[in-house]
Design a protein around this motif. Structure first.
Motif, mmCIF file in Angstrom:
data_model
loop_
_atom_site.group_PDB
_atom_site.id
_atom_site.type_symbol
_atom_site.label_atom_id
_atom_site.label_comp_id
_atom_site.label_asym_id
_atom_site.label_seq_id
_atom_site.Cartn_x
_atom_site.Cartn_y
_atom_site.Cartn_z
ATOM 1 N N LEU A 178 0.747 -1.065 0.057
ATOM 2 C CA LEU A 178 0.153 0.206 -0.056
ATOM 3 C C LEU A 178 0.906 1.055 0.017
ATOM 4 O O LEU A 178 1.885 1.351 1.009
ATOM 5 N N ASP B 118 -1.588 -0.930 -4.326
ATOM 6 C CA ASP B 118 -2.849 0.097 -4.066
ATOM 7 C C ASP B 118 -2.376 1.339 -3.701
ATOM 8 O O ASP B 118 -1.214 1.412 -3.003
ATOM 9 N N THR C 97 -3.357 5.328 -2.340
ATOM 10 C CA THR C 97 -4.152 6.549 -1.821
ATOM 11 C C THR C 97 -3.458 7.682 -1.228
ATOM 12 O O THR C 97 -2.523 7.400 -1.184
ATOM 13 N N GLU D 257 -8.299 7.326 4.297
ATOM 14 C CA GLU D 257 -8.438 6.272 3.209
ATOM 15 C C GLU D 257 -7.495 4.978 3.500
ATOM 16 O O GLU D 257 -7.759 3.831 3.395
ATOM 17 N N TYR E 164 -8.061 0.994 3.842
ATOM 18 C CA TYR E 164 -7.288 -0.067 3.111
ATOM 19 C C TYR E 164 -6.630 -0.845 3.942
ATOM 20 O O TYR E 164 -6.712 -2.199 3.621
ATOM 21 N N HIS F 6 -7.708 -4.794 3.901
ATOM 22 C CA HIS F 6 -6.944 -5.828 2.981
ATOM 23 C C HIS F 6 -5.464 -6.134 3.658
ATOM 24 O O HIS F 6 -5.199 -5.457 4.550
ATOM 25 N N TYR G 299 -1.565 -6.359 3.575
ATOM 26 C CA TYR G 299 -0.228 -6.004 2.886
ATOM 27 C C TYR G 299 0.892 -6.635 3.295
ATOM 28 O O TYR G 299 1.042 -6.792 4.840
#
Length: 223
Positions: free
Chosen positions: A4, A28, A30, A35, A39, A43, A45
């Motif tokens: 991330l 990913d 952001t 946010e 995430y 999810h 990571y």
């Protein structure tokens, strides 16, 4: 593996995404602290690259909240600040490492690999028949032969290997192997599964990856 990136400078975020994709990482992105928490909470990571100066929550608070909630995902802080107190605050918040902008991508990648390598939980080596899949080393072997796979190929194989015998749908494989922002086409799964078969099955006269028509794919031990 998925990482991330929390970075509100689009130029920096795009460059990091491109570089990490080329190394086989799923990414990913952001640019907002709130946010980022969403995430991270929804999810899994391998690591988080976290800028400090962010809209919403700043990086210090994002890191502190993740740690307070028991999230041990390795975190590398990215910041334009280079004072010793800023570095100390990042480490005190629970960050594993700290990189000052502008940074060398080669050095950042080495630091990222280092924090992932130092992470306490190492995924066990998976054996499906004589097929060996090592998620931590991102390595694959069969019959004593090392098999070179691309990043996407390994990610799909790892997903199948961690659910041996179970049918995984194309949608599930897409979600696990590609970035959300990439809008991948379903036929990409077919293309990469075909490439996998040519590497792990055909040379060894095996049929490990089975197609379940209308449902998806499953990995089985095939002697």
């Amino acid at each position: 593996m998925r990482v991330l990136i929390v970075e509100d400078e689009s130029r920096v975020a795009d460059a990091l995404r491109t570089g990490l994709n080329a190394e086989g990482w799923s990414v990913d992105v952001t640019g907002d602290g709130n946010e980022a928490l969403w995430y991270a909470e929804h999810h899994e990571y391998a690591a988080i690259l976290l800028d400090i100066m962010l809209p919403g929550l700043n990086g210090y608070k994002v890191c502190a909240r993740l740690r307070a909630g028991g999230d041990a995902t390795p975190i590398v802080m990215l910041t334009a600040k280079d004072g010793e107190y800023d570095e100390a605050e990042a480490l005190d918040a629970g960050a594993d490492d700290y990189v000052t902008k502008p940074f060398s991508y080669v050095v950042l990648l080495a630091r990222l690999r280092n924090v992932v390598r130092r992470a306490p939980a190492r995924a066990p080596v998976i054996h499906v028949g004589d097929l060996v899949v090592d998620p931590s080393a991102r390595a694959c072997a069969r019959g004593g032969d090392q098999i070179l796979l691309t990043g996407k190929e390994f990610t799909l194989l790892e997903m199948l290997a961690t659910h041996p015998g179970q049918v995984l749908s194309k949608r599930r494989l897409l979600e696990g192997g590609w970035d959300f922002a990439e809008r991948p086409e379903p036929n990409l799964v077919e293309v990469h599964i075909s490439a996998l078969r040519k590497k792990i099955d055909l040379p060894y006269d095996r049929n490990s990856i089975r197609t379940v028509r209308g449902h998806g794919y499953r990995l089985v031990p095939d002697a």
